[in-house]
Scaffold this motif. Structure first.
Motif, short mmCIF file in Angstrom:
data_model
loop_
_atom_site.label_atom_id
_atom_site.label_comp_id
_atom_site.label_asym_id
_atom_site.label_seq_id
_atom_site.Cartn_x
_atom_site.Cartn_y
_atom_site.Cartn_z
N TYR A 155 -0.86 4.46 -1.82
CA TYR A 155 -2.18 4.54 -1.01
C TYR A 155 -2.28 5.18 0.42
O TYR A 155 -3.02 5.98 0.80
CB TYR A 155 -2.75 2.96 -0.78
N MET A 156 -0.85 4.94 0.91
CA MET A 156 -0.73 5.71 2.25
C MET A 156 0.83 5.92 2.43
O MET A 156 1.58 5.26 1.87
CB MET A 156 -1.24 4.69 3.56
N ARG A 202 -5.92 8.17 4.46
CA ARG A 202 -4.48 7.72 4.22
C ARG A 202 -3.44 7.61 5.29
O ARG A 202 -2.81 6.84 5.20
CB ARG A 202 -3.92 8.62 2.97
N ASP A 235 -7.12 13.59 -4.49
CA ASP A 235 -8.08 13.59 -3.42
C ASP A 235 -9.32 14.57 -3.73
O ASP A 235 -10.54 14.17 -3.67
CB ASP A 235 -7.58 13.56 -2.11
N GLU A 251 -8.22 12.60 2.55
CA GLU A 251 -6.40 12.65 2.75
C GLU A 251 -6.05 11.91 4.23
O GLU A 251 -5.12 11.19 4.14
CB GLU A 251 -6.09 13.97 2.51
N GLU A 284 -9.47 2.12 -2.40
CA GLU A 284 -8.11 1.74 -2.38
C GLU A 284 -7.84 1.90 -4.06
O GLU A 284 -6.68 2.17 -4.15
CB GLU A 284 -7.60 0.12 -2.08
N LEU A 300 -7.77 5.78 -4.63
CA LEU A 300 -6.69 6.43 -4.27
C LEU A 300 -5.38 5.83 -4.81
O LEU A 300 -4.32 6.41 -4.34
CB LEU A 300 -6.73 6.04 -2.45
N THR A 301 -5.31 4.82 -5.34
CA THR A 301 -4.05 4.48 -5.99
C THR A 301 -4.20 4.59 -7.48
O THR A 301 -3.34 4.31 -8.39
CB THR A 301 -3.65 2.96 -5.74
N ARG A 312 0.94 -1.06 0.05
CA ARG A 312 -0.39 -0.02 -0.13
C ARG A 312 0.90 1.23 -0.15
O ARG A 312 0.45 2.33 -0.66
CB ARG A 312 -0.94 0.09 1.23
#
Lengths: 312, 248
Positions: free
Chosen positions: A50-51, B246, B99, B243, B90, B93-94, A45
């Motif tokens: 992703y983070m 995350r 965002d 955000e 997921e 966000l990838t 991730r």
């Protein structure tokens, strides 16, 4: 293509991964092997943007995953562990949506192309909610391949598939891995052995070993293992086998087979076979035994081989 | 901008295959239609006693905004909460999407759906125009409908923001309802009761910016600015909420 230095991630007070350092070269299939909760998903991730990590840096395809996240995301194909699909969309619409998000020219053609690659062309108009688990997995994989990514990150790509589907997906990954960098996680050692050029073993957020699958096995055990099975009562078989020169660690298994080891390069199987037959047993089977992940973990933690292995 | 449009387009299409959107649209049109018919009957029965004249567009817009307070949470609840629940967050966000583009796209999709619904309700003023002599006040109609559009846009932006905080649709629904009630009624109520701060509270109240001006045919710049700020607030809060996900 992937460079990770000192990567650490905390979830509140819990540390998921600590100080991971590794790299994957272009065109390499790198396996991420570890039990559930080892930190595989967390690492992936972070690599997919992703983070962010708590500490450390990671670069994918030459870009930093935190400060140049969008550039990384443009170049990475990612299949998360729970395949992210919209059940109320058709396969084609879903892939077209993803292709649009990635601004692909001729999105429709490209979608048709990847559908062919994953063998889902005839289900293009099916609703995702009506697909089997294996088909969903393939749609997820198609999504990850859409933009011909330089780096492919696959989180447990064969989990939950039936054996035939597992073989298909593995073949697909091997195909893709010829010219792309692939990072895949698994907790099945044989999968890593079949697919990966190199394997990282990760446990409790640490890398405990890193090598080619063959070397890992050889180094951890320093020997090859063989199991022998004979017809009927195997009374006295262990003694016969143990008497052969070069045989080590003879052990009777619960299922009646007898297992022994020999050092690599000193194949004593012909001698053992002869000895068994000469002793009057009906030899039914003699085959090498694969090493299970569980055994590797036991070995790594028990003998502290892990520390040596990762220091080399 | 392109990403916003791509996300909005998917969201807009999704409303047309989701039963909730149809139920909401149907109930809204049904209730507005019944109230509209009742109002017409009432006005025609009491025509002699009401020297101030004929019904105007507010017999449509007034119940419309009231129904929005109760029903728009159901339109916005799943926008981001459902992505979280299904794990598709997921994916988004990838993907190479910022965002705020994600949040703005979600809002725009919902807003386009509401615009469609608002467009359908135009049949009521058109019908009214036919039965009232010499026709309804066009200026009032435009102002009131601009008000309805701004109110719905602001509600939807607040709803998207709340949806970003949850991974459960029902929780998102009720939390959104609370936010709407606070912005629609509570500030106004408090302004009337509390001895101090009435000016500020009344400024914060959505009701006063709608009933007080646009629903009377007046478009003030300050009211427009108020609604645009609410939209900005909602989209900004939503982006921050995505955000912070995350970082968790």
């Amino acid at each position: 293509m992937i460079q990770v230095v000192g990567l650490t991630k905390d979830y509140g007070a819990r540390r998921a991964i600590e100080n991971l350092t590794f790299e994957a070269r272009q065109g390499e299939v790198l396996g991420f092997l570890g039990p559930n909760g080892a930190g595989k998903t967390t690492t992936m991730r972070i690599l997919t943007g992703y983070m962010p990590p708590t500490a450390g840096t990671a670069r994918v395809a030459g870009y930093d995953v935190v400060s140049e996240s969008l550039e990384v995301r443009r170049r990475v194909g990612y299949l998360p562990e729970t395949v992210p699909l919209y059940p109320d969309m058709t396969v084609f619409d879903y892939l077209e949506f993803m292709a649009d998000l990635r601004h692909l020219p001729n999105a429709d053609d490209r979608v048709a192309e990847v559908l062919d690659v994953v063998g889902m062309a005839e289900r293009a108009d099916s609703y995702i909610g009506n697909l089997s688990k294996g088909m969903r997995q393939r749609v997820g994989l198609a999504q990850a391949l859409l933009h011909k990514p330089e780096v492919l990150i696959l989180d447990e790509p064969t989990i939950g598939l039936d054996p035939a589907q597992v073989v298909e997906v593995r073949n697909l990954i091997r195909e893709i891995g010829r010219d792309r960098t692939v990072l895949l996680s698994t907790h099945i050692l044989s999968e890593a052995q079949q697919l990966c050029d190199r394997v990282l073993i990760i446990n409790k957020g640490h890398i405990v070993a890193e090598d080619t699958p063959e070397n890992l096995q050889a180094r951890l055990f320093g020997a090859e293992r063989v199991v022998v099975r004979v017809r009927g009562d195997a009374e006295g078989l262990e003694e016969r086998i143990a008497a052969v020169d070069g045989v080590q660690d003879v052990e009777r298994k619960a299922d009646g087979g007898v297992e022994f080891r020999f050092a690599p390069g000193q194949d004593v199987r012909p001698q053992v076979a002869r000895a068994v037959v000469q002793a009057g047993y009906d030899l039914l089977e003699m085959r090498p035994v694969g090493v299970s992940l569980e055994e590797i973990f036991l070995q790594l933690t028990r003998d502290n081989v892990g520390a040596d292995a990762s220091n080399e | 901008m392109r990403n916003i449009w791509i996300i909005a387009r998917r969201e807009y299409k999704l409303y047309f295959i989701s039963p909730i959107a149809y139920v909401i649209a149907f109930l809204m049109l049904l209730i507005i239609g019944i109230l509209f018919a009742l109002a017409l009957v009432y006005y025609s029965n009491n025509a002699f006693m009401m020297p101030m004249g004929a019904p105007d567009v507010t017999i449509v817009t007034q119940p419309f905004v009231f129904l929005m307070v109760l029903s728009l949470p159901a339109l916005t609840m799943r926008l981001l909460a459902d992505e979280q629940r299904m794990g598709t967050m997921e994916l988004l966000l990838t993907a190479p999407v910022r965002d705020w583009e994600l949040v703005a796209g979600k809002w725009l999709g919902a807003f386009l759906f509401m615009l469609t619904l608002i467009g359908v309700t135009l049949i009521f003023p058109i019908m009214l125009n036919g039965v009232v002599d010499p026709g309804i006040d066009q200026g009032l109609m435009v102002a009131a409908y601009v008000g309805v559009i701004l109110v719905s846009a602001a509600f939807l932006a607040l709803g998207v923001a709340v949806s970003a905080l949850f991974s459960n649709n029902l929780a998102a629904f009720f939390a959104t309802l609370v936010v709407f009630v606070v912005f629609w009624w509570m500030f106004d109520l408090a302004a009337g009761i509390l001895p101090a701060g009435g000016e500020i509270l009344r400024y914060l109240s959505m009701q006063s910016h709608f009933y007080g001006s646009m629903n009377r045919g007046i478009i003030n710049l300050s009211d427009v600015v108020y609604f645009l700020s609410l939209i900005a607030l909602g989209l900004f809060t939503g982006s921050v909420a995505v955000e912070t996900r995350r970082w968790r």
